[in-house]
Structure formats: structure tokens, C-alpha cells
Design a protein around this motif. Structure first.
Motif, PDB file in Angstrom:
ATOM      1  N   LYS A 240       4.333  18.639 -13.284  1.00 47.04           N
ATOM      2  CA  LYS A 240       5.500  19.202 -13.954  1.00 47.04           C
ATOM      3  C   LYS A 240       5.268  19.270 -15.454  1.00 47.04           C
ATOM      4  O   LYS A 240       5.604  20.248 -16.115  1.00 47.04           O
ATOM      5  CB  LYS A 240       6.737  18.362 -13.650  1.00 47.04           C
ATOM      6  CG  LYS A 240       7.260  18.519 -12.250  1.00 47.04           C
ATOM      7  CD  LYS A 240       8.452  17.607 -12.011  1.00 47.04           C
ATOM      8  CE  LYS A 240       8.881  17.631 -10.559  1.00 47.04           C
ATOM      9  NZ  LYS A 240       9.955  16.657 -10.295  1.00 47.04           N
ATOM     10  N   THR A 241       4.663  18.195 -15.997  1.00 47.76           N
ATOM     11  CA  THR A 241       4.392  18.155 -17.434  1.00 47.76           C
ATOM     12  C   THR A 241       3.424  19.265 -17.815  1.00 47.76           C
ATOM     13  O   THR A 241       3.615  19.959 -18.813  1.00 47.76           O
ATOM     14  CB  THR A 241       3.799  16.789 -17.823  1.00 47.76           C
ATOM     15  OG1 THR A 241       4.671  15.764 -17.357  1.00 47.76           O
ATOM     16  CG2 THR A 241       3.635  16.664 -19.327  1.00 47.76           C
ATOM     17  N   VAL A 242       2.366  19.449 -17.034  1.00 41.40           N
ATOM     18  CA  VAL A 242       1.381  20.503 -17.301  1.00 41.40           C
ATOM     19  C   VAL A 242       2.050  21.862 -17.218  1.00 41.40           C
ATOM     20  O   VAL A 242       1.810  22.740 -18.065  1.00 41.40           O
ATOM     21  CB  VAL A 242       0.197  20.406 -16.304  1.00 41.40           C
ATOM     22  CG1 VAL A 242      -0.683  21.623 -16.385  1.00 41.40           C
ATOM     23  CG2 VAL A 242      -0.604  19.154 -16.589  1.00 41.40           C
TER      24      VAL A 242
ATOM     25  N   LYS B  46       0.831  -1.207   0.000  1.00 40.67           N
ATOM     26  CA  LYS B  46       0.000   0.000   0.000  1.00 40.67           C
ATOM     27  C   LYS B  46       0.861   1.250   0.000  1.00 40.67           C
ATOM     28  O   LYS B  46       0.571   2.230  -0.689  1.00 40.67           O
ATOM     29  CB  LYS B  46      -0.925   0.004   1.221  1.00 40.67           C
ATOM     30  CG  LYS B  46      -2.090  -0.949   1.101  1.00 40.67           C
ATOM     31  CD  LYS B  46      -2.972  -0.882   2.331  1.00 40.67           C
ATOM     32  CE  LYS B  46      -4.118  -1.873   2.246  1.00 40.67           C
ATOM     33  NZ  LYS B  46      -4.950  -1.845   3.461  1.00 40.67           N
ATOM     34  N   LYS B  47       1.955   1.225   0.794  1.00 40.91           N
ATOM     35  CA  LYS B  47       2.847   2.381   0.839  1.00 40.91           C
ATOM     36  C   LYS B  47       3.492   2.611  -0.521  1.00 40.91           C
ATOM     37  O   LYS B  47       3.621   3.737  -0.977  1.00 40.91           O
ATOM     38  CB  LYS B  47       3.921   2.173   1.910  1.00 40.91           C
ATOM     39  CG  LYS B  47       3.409   2.337   3.315  1.00 40.91           C
ATOM     40  CD  LYS B  47       4.518   2.124   4.326  1.00 40.91           C
ATOM     41  CE  LYS B  47       4.003   2.241   5.748  1.00 40.91           C
ATOM     42  NZ  LYS B  47       5.077   1.977   6.730  1.00 40.91           N
ATOM     43  N   THR B  48       3.903   1.513  -1.168  1.00 42.34           N
ATOM     44  CA  THR B  48       4.520   1.624  -2.484  1.00 42.34           C
ATOM     45  C   THR B  48       3.546   2.220  -3.488  1.00 42.34           C
ATOM     46  O   THR B  48       3.906   3.096  -4.282  1.00 42.34           O
ATOM     47  CB  THR B  48       4.993   0.237  -2.969  1.00 42.34           C
ATOM     48  OG1 THR B  48       5.846  -0.326  -1.979  1.00 42.34           O
ATOM     49  CG2 THR B  48       5.723   0.332  -4.285  1.00 42.34           C
ATOM     50  N   ILE B  49       2.305   1.743  -3.450  1.00 44.98           N
ATOM     51  CA  ILE B  49       1.274   2.261  -4.362  1.00 44.98           C
ATOM     52  C   ILE B  49       1.050   3.745  -4.095  1.00 44.98           C
ATOM     53  O   ILE B  49       0.955   4.553  -5.027  1.00 44.98           O
ATOM     54  CB  ILE B  49      -0.038   1.462  -4.211  1.00 44.98           C
ATOM     55  CG1 ILE B  49       0.155   0.049  -4.765  1.00 44.98           C
ATOM     56  CG2 ILE B  49      -1.196   2.149  -4.919  1.00 44.98           C
ATOM     57  CD1 ILE B  49      -0.983  -0.900  -4.444  1.00 44.98           C
ATOM     58  N   ALA B  50       0.993   4.123  -2.827  1.00 46.74           N
ATOM     59  CA  ALA B  50       0.776   5.523  -2.479  1.00 46.74           C
ATOM     60  C   ALA B  50       1.939   6.382  -2.974  1.00 46.74           C
ATOM     61  O   ALA B  50       1.727   7.468  -3.525  1.00 46.74           O
ATOM     62  CB  ALA B  50       0.611   5.675  -0.974  1.00 46.74           C
ATOM     63  N   LYS B  51       3.164   5.892  -2.814  1.00 48.67           N
ATOM     64  CA  LYS B  51       4.334   6.640  -3.296  1.00 48.67           C
ATOM     65  C   LYS B  51       4.287   6.789  -4.809  1.00 48.67           C
ATOM     66  O   LYS B  51       4.604   7.840  -5.351  1.00 48.67           O
ATOM     67  CB  LYS B  51       5.626   5.925  -2.881  1.00 48.67           C
ATOM     68  CG  LYS B  51       5.972   6.089  -1.430  1.00 48.67           C
ATOM     69  CD  LYS B  51       7.261   5.355  -1.103  1.00 48.67           C
ATOM     70  CE  LYS B  51       7.603   5.445   0.367  1.00 48.67           C
ATOM     71  NZ  LYS B  51       8.821   4.682   0.693  1.00 48.67           N
TER      72      LYS B  51
ATOM     73  N   ARG C 283       1.637   6.825  -6.709  1.00 47.37           N
ATOM     74  CA  ARG C 283       0.595   7.798  -7.048  1.00 47.37           C
ATOM     75  C   ARG C 283       1.092   9.227  -6.855  1.00 47.37           C
ATOM     76  O   ARG C 283       0.858  10.094  -7.689  1.00 47.37           O
ATOM     77  CB  ARG C 283      -0.643   7.558  -6.187  1.00 47.37           C
ATOM     78  CG  ARG C 283      -1.447   6.372  -6.609  1.00 47.37           C
ATOM     79  CD  ARG C 283      -2.677   6.213  -5.755  1.00 47.37           C
ATOM     80  NE  ARG C 283      -3.401   5.003  -6.121  1.00 47.37           N
ATOM     81  CZ  ARG C 283      -4.198   4.329  -5.315  1.00 47.37           C
ATOM     82  NH1 ARG C 283      -4.399   4.761  -4.083  1.00 47.37           N
ATOM     83  NH2 ARG C 283      -4.816   3.249  -5.714  1.00 47.37           N
ATOM     84  N   VAL C 284       1.790   9.459  -5.751  1.00 47.38           N
ATOM     85  CA  VAL C 284       2.317  10.793  -5.480  1.00 47.38           C
ATOM     86  C   VAL C 284       3.322  11.168  -6.561  1.00 47.38           C
ATOM     87  O   VAL C 284       3.315  12.293  -7.066  1.00 47.38           O
ATOM     88  CB  VAL C 284       2.965  10.846  -4.073  1.00 47.38           C
ATOM     89  CG1 VAL C 284       3.745  12.125  -3.874  1.00 47.38           C
ATOM     90  CG2 VAL C 284       1.902  10.710  -3.001  1.00 47.38           C
ATOM     91  N   ALA C 285       4.185  10.213  -6.919  1.00 47.80           N
ATOM     92  CA  ALA C 285       5.185  10.483  -7.951  1.00 47.80           C
ATOM     93  C   ALA C 285       4.506  10.793  -9.284  1.00 47.80           C
ATOM     94  O   ALA C 285       4.905  11.710 -10.005  1.00 47.80           O
ATOM     95  CB  ALA C 285       6.119   9.293  -8.095  1.00 47.80           C
ATOM     96  N   ARG C 286       3.467  10.032  -9.634  1.00 47.79           N
ATOM     97  CA  ARG C 286       2.739  10.278 -10.887  1.00 47.79           C
ATOM     98  C   ARG C 286       2.100  11.655 -10.886  1.00 47.79           C
ATOM     99  O   ARG C 286       2.128  12.372 -11.879  1.00 47.79           O
ATOM    100  CB  ARG C 286       1.672   9.214 -11.093  1.00 47.79           C
ATOM    101  CG  ARG C 286       2.206   7.886 -11.533  1.00 47.79           C
ATOM    102  CD  ARG C 286       1.099   6.895 -11.750  1.00 47.79           C
ATOM    103  NE  ARG C 286       1.620   5.571 -12.016  1.00 47.79           N
ATOM    104  CZ  ARG C 286       0.926   4.459 -11.906  1.00 47.79           C
ATOM    105  NH1 ARG C 286      -0.342   4.518 -11.524  1.00 47.79           N
ATOM    106  NH2 ARG C 286       1.464   3.303 -12.161  1.00 47.79           N
ATOM    107  N   LYS C 287       1.508  12.034  -9.746  1.00 50.24           N
ATOM    108  CA  LYS C 287       0.855  13.342  -9.658  1.00 50.24           C
ATOM    109  C   LYS C 287       1.874  14.459  -9.835  1.00 50.24           C
ATOM    110  O   LYS C 287       1.628  15.415 -10.560  1.00 50.24           O
ATOM    111  CB  LYS C 287       0.144  13.497  -8.311  1.00 50.24           C
ATOM    112  CG  LYS C 287      -1.166  12.767  -8.227  1.00 50.24           C
ATOM    113  CD  LYS C 287      -1.830  13.013  -6.881  1.00 50.24           C
ATOM    114  CE  LYS C 287      -3.122  12.236  -6.752  1.00 50.24           C
ATOM    115  NZ  LYS C 287      -3.744  12.436  -5.427  1.00 50.24           N
TER     116      LYS C 287
END
Length: 156
Positions: free
Chosen positions: A136-138, A120-125, A127-131
Motif C-alpha cells: 500500500k505504501t509503495v 507461528k500463525k501469529t508470525i505468519a499473520k 508477515r502478511v500484514a507487513r507485506k
């Protein structure tokens, strides 16, 4: 409990009746006891107050009958007959094995829970990285879209 007895003012009493024990329980639980209200004090569960429930429990506990002393075997190993000692010796390894199994099961459950938590922690990290990457891309795209305005030429 001693503080609850003091709070009520019964510290001089050497023994308490059942109703007085319930009063001490109410004082211990709620912080105060009003003798005028009797047992109708404390938490109300919809049908009875805490004091009434405690008093009923106390009466029930006093009504329990225990078997005669001769019928109940002593827990002292010296008091057991030889056959009972052999049975107890045979049961001991089985109890230890059962305890080991329970411990192993608990350890497995802990490991599984730890795996789930780390996943769960990995998934949360992620998601944060993707956001943050998406932001940054936007930001880059908006900077690229903005074209510099041509400056007006001074008039002569």
C-alpha cells in the motif's frame, strides 16, 4: 484375507501349508499371486521379495518355544497364591501413578506444540500484514510521484 483366498481360487481348502499362507499374504498385499513365480513376488527390498520375507517370518514364528504350562503363572487372579495377590495389589497403584505421569507429560507436550503453532500463525499473520502495508505504501508513493501532465493549450 478371505478375498485374497478367493482371488487365488483356494476357498475350498480347509487348511493351508506355509507356502500357501505366504501365497495368500502375497495376494492380499499385491492383489494377485502367480504360483509359477513362487515366493519371489511382491515388494523387493534389495535382497528378498515380500513372499520370501513373509515365509521366513512364518518359519521363525513357528520355531519359537514357550515355557511349560506349569512354569507360566495363570493370569486369572483366583489361580494366584495369596503372596502373589498382595504383590499385584501393591503394583496396581504404582502403575496408575505412572500412567498419570505419562498422561500429564503428553498434555504438556500438546500444550507446548499448540503454543508453538499459534506463535507461528501469529508470525505468519504479521508477515502478511507487513507485506500488504508495504504494498500500500509503495502504491501511494507511485501515485504521489506521478505528476499530471500539462494539457496543451488550443491554438487560435
Amino acid at each position: 484375507m478371505k478375498s485374497a483366498v478367493k482371488r487365488i481360487g483356494w476357498q475350498a481348502k480347509t487348511s493351508l501349508s506355509d507356502a500357501e499362507m505366504a501365497g495368500v499374504a502375497i495376494a492380499y498385499n499385491t492383489g494377485r499371486y502367480d504360483p509359477a513365480k513362487g515366493l519371489k513376488q511382491g515388494y523387493f527390498d534389495g535382497s528378498k521379495y515380500y513372499g520370501e520375507n513373509y515365509f521366513a517370518y512364518l518359519q521363525l514364528a513357528k520355531s519359537v518355544r514357550f515355557p511349560a504350562a506349569e512354569a507360566a503363572p495363570s493370569r486369572d487372579a483366583r489361580a494366584l497364591p495369596a503372596a502373589a495377590k498382595k504383590k499385584a495389589a501393591k503394583k496396581a497403584p504404582a502403575k496408575k501413578a505412572a500412567a498419570r505421569k505419562r498422561t500429564a507429560k503428553k498434555a504438556a507436550v500438546k500444550k507446548a506444540t499448540a503454543r508453538k503453532t499459534s506463535a507461528k500463525k501469529t508470525i505468519a499473520k504479521t508477515r502478511v500484514a507487513r507485506k500488504s502495508t508495504a504494498k500500500k505504501t509503495v502504491a501511494k508513493k507511485t501515485v504521489a510521484k506521478k505528476k499530471p501532465r500539462p494539457r496543451p493549450q488550443p491554438r487560435a
